[in-house]
Scaffold this motif. Structure first.
Motif, mmCIF file in Angstrom:
data_model
loop_
_atom_site.group_PDB
_atom_site.id
_atom_site.type_symbol
_atom_site.label_atom_id
_atom_site.label_comp_id
_atom_site.label_asym_id
_atom_site.label_seq_id
_atom_site.Cartn_x
_atom_site.Cartn_y
_atom_site.Cartn_z
ATOM 1 N N MET A 1 0.713 -1.208 -0.008
ATOM 2 C CA MET A 1 0.012 -0.033 -0.026
ATOM 3 C C MET A 1 1.060 1.271 -0.043
ATOM 4 O O MET A 1 1.501 1.566 0.844
ATOM 5 N N ASN A 2 0.859 2.183 -1.144
ATOM 6 C CA ASN A 2 1.629 3.133 -1.278
ATOM 7 C C ASN A 2 0.738 4.451 -1.427
ATOM 8 O O ASN A 2 -0.309 4.250 -2.002
ATOM 9 N N VAL A 3 1.233 5.378 -0.852
ATOM 10 C CA VAL A 3 0.624 6.850 -1.075
ATOM 11 C C VAL A 3 0.771 7.068 -2.625
ATOM 12 O O VAL A 3 1.978 7.350 -2.967
ATOM 13 N N VAL A 4 -0.115 7.711 -3.219
ATOM 14 C CA VAL A 4 -0.028 8.124 -4.675
ATOM 15 C C VAL A 4 -0.710 9.553 -4.767
ATOM 16 O O VAL A 4 -1.452 9.848 -3.961
ATOM 17 N N GLU A 5 -0.351 10.496 -5.623
ATOM 18 C CA GLU A 5 -0.882 11.418 -5.841
ATOM 19 C C GLU A 5 -1.786 11.453 -7.007
ATOM 20 O O GLU A 5 -1.523 10.941 -8.011
ATOM 21 N N ASN A 6 -3.020 12.148 -6.730
ATOM 22 C CA ASN A 6 -4.087 12.252 -7.652
ATOM 23 C C ASN A 6 -4.321 13.666 -7.772
ATOM 24 O O ASN A 6 -5.251 14.215 -7.346
ATOM 25 N N PRO A 7 -3.610 14.358 -8.910
ATOM 26 C CA PRO A 7 -3.505 15.662 -9.262
ATOM 27 C C PRO A 7 -5.026 16.102 -9.807
ATOM 28 O O PRO A 7 -5.184 17.203 -9.721
ATOM 29 N N GLU A 8 -5.558 15.330 -10.646
ATOM 30 C CA GLU A 8 -6.921 15.642 -11.018
ATOM 31 C C GLU A 8 -7.992 16.014 -9.942
ATOM 32 O O GLU A 8 -9.041 16.889 -10.183
ATOM 33 N N GLN A 9 -7.874 15.128 -8.935
ATOM 34 C CA GLN A 9 -8.726 15.526 -7.695
ATOM 35 C C GLN A 9 -8.183 16.043 -6.513
ATOM 36 O O GLN A 9 -8.593 16.437 -5.315
ATOM 37 N N ASN A 10 -6.815 16.842 -6.653
ATOM 38 C CA ASN A 10 -5.915 17.544 -5.904
ATOM 39 C C ASN A 10 -5.964 16.679 -4.349
ATOM 40 O O ASN A 10 -6.320 17.357 -3.386
ATOM 41 N N ARG A 11 -5.431 15.582 -4.531
ATOM 42 C CA ARG A 11 -5.203 15.079 -3.449
ATOM 43 C C ARG A 11 -4.402 13.788 -3.283
ATOM 44 O O ARG A 11 -3.716 13.149 -4.295
ATOM 45 N N LEU B 1 6.332 12.091 -1.040
ATOM 46 C CA LEU B 1 5.986 12.614 -2.319
ATOM 47 C C LEU B 1 6.362 13.924 -2.443
ATOM 48 O O LEU B 1 7.045 14.437 -3.462
ATOM 49 N N ILE B 2 6.105 15.003 -1.721
ATOM 50 C CA ILE B 2 6.118 16.342 -1.690
ATOM 51 C C ILE B 2 7.727 16.389 -1.731
ATOM 52 O O ILE B 2 8.242 17.356 -2.513
ATOM 53 N N ARG B 3 8.442 15.935 -0.824
ATOM 54 C CA ARG B 3 10.035 16.222 -0.960
ATOM 55 C C ARG B 3 10.489 15.494 -2.189
ATOM 56 O O ARG B 3 11.493 16.380 -2.815
ATOM 57 N N ALA B 4 10.220 14.394 -2.684
ATOM 58 C CA ALA B 4 10.716 13.776 -3.945
ATOM 59 C C ALA B 4 10.330 14.810 -5.258
ATOM 60 O O ALA B 4 11.257 14.893 -6.225
ATOM 61 N N SER B 5 9.308 15.449 -5.139
ATOM 62 C CA SER B 5 8.857 16.299 -6.070
ATOM 63 C C SER B 5 9.622 17.825 -6.166
ATOM 64 O O SER B 5 9.390 18.461 -7.156
ATOM 65 N N GLY B 6 10.033 17.900 -5.277
ATOM 66 C CA GLY B 6 10.878 19.387 -5.036
ATOM 67 C C GLY B 6 10.175 20.397 -4.558
ATOM 68 O O GLY B 6 10.535 21.576 -4.711
ATOM 69 N N ARG B 7 8.841 20.105 -3.973
ATOM 70 C CA ARG B 7 7.988 21.142 -3.535
ATOM 71 C C ARG B 7 7.869 21.399 -2.207
ATOM 72 O O ARG B 7 8.589 20.697 -1.513
ATOM 73 N N LYS B 8 7.344 22.307 -1.821
ATOM 74 C CA LYS B 8 7.281 22.783 -0.245
ATOM 75 C C LYS B 8 5.646 22.365 0.269
ATOM 76 O O LYS B 8 5.132 22.524 -0.624
ATOM 77 N N ALA B 9 5.481 22.294 1.562
ATOM 78 C CA ALA B 9 4.338 21.865 2.102
ATOM 79 C C ALA B 9 3.691 22.972 2.763
ATOM 80 O O ALA B 9 4.712 23.510 3.805
#
Length: 90
Positions: A1-11, A59-67
């Motif tokens: 069970m991995n966390v995934v990003e669903n950008p179409e639903q912003n979650r 996931l946020i870290r890996a994408s180079g974004r900030k939270a």
């Protein structure tokens, strides 16, 4: 069970046997504003929220974004996991 990003639903999503745990967000340039966490009631108290939170911040870290943490659950979680301070922006 991995966390995934669903950008179409912003979650971010964590698929569970019989449900999905989510962290809803609002994109803000190179930042992700984390606004709400939901874990199906039948999974409460089983560490699902923590697994979800860890996956989201990884996931946020890996994408180079900030939270930007606005969700109360995630605020409490991140206060105990200072290893993610480098990606917190507000």
């Amino acid at each position: 069970m991995n966390v995934v990003e669903n950008p179409e639903q912003n979650r971010f999503e964590l698929a569970l046997d019989g449900g999905t745990a989510i962290v809803a967000y609002r994109p803000d340039g190179n930042r992700v504003v984390l606004i709400h966490t939901e874990v199906p009631e039948e999974f409460a108290g089983q560490g699902v929220g923590s697994r979800l939170a860890k996956g989201v911040f990884e996931l946020i870290r890996a994408s180079g974004r900030k939270a930007v943490v606005r969700c109360e659950f995630l605020k409490g979680w991140i206060a105990k996991h200072r290893e993610y301070d480098d990606i917190i922006d507000g």
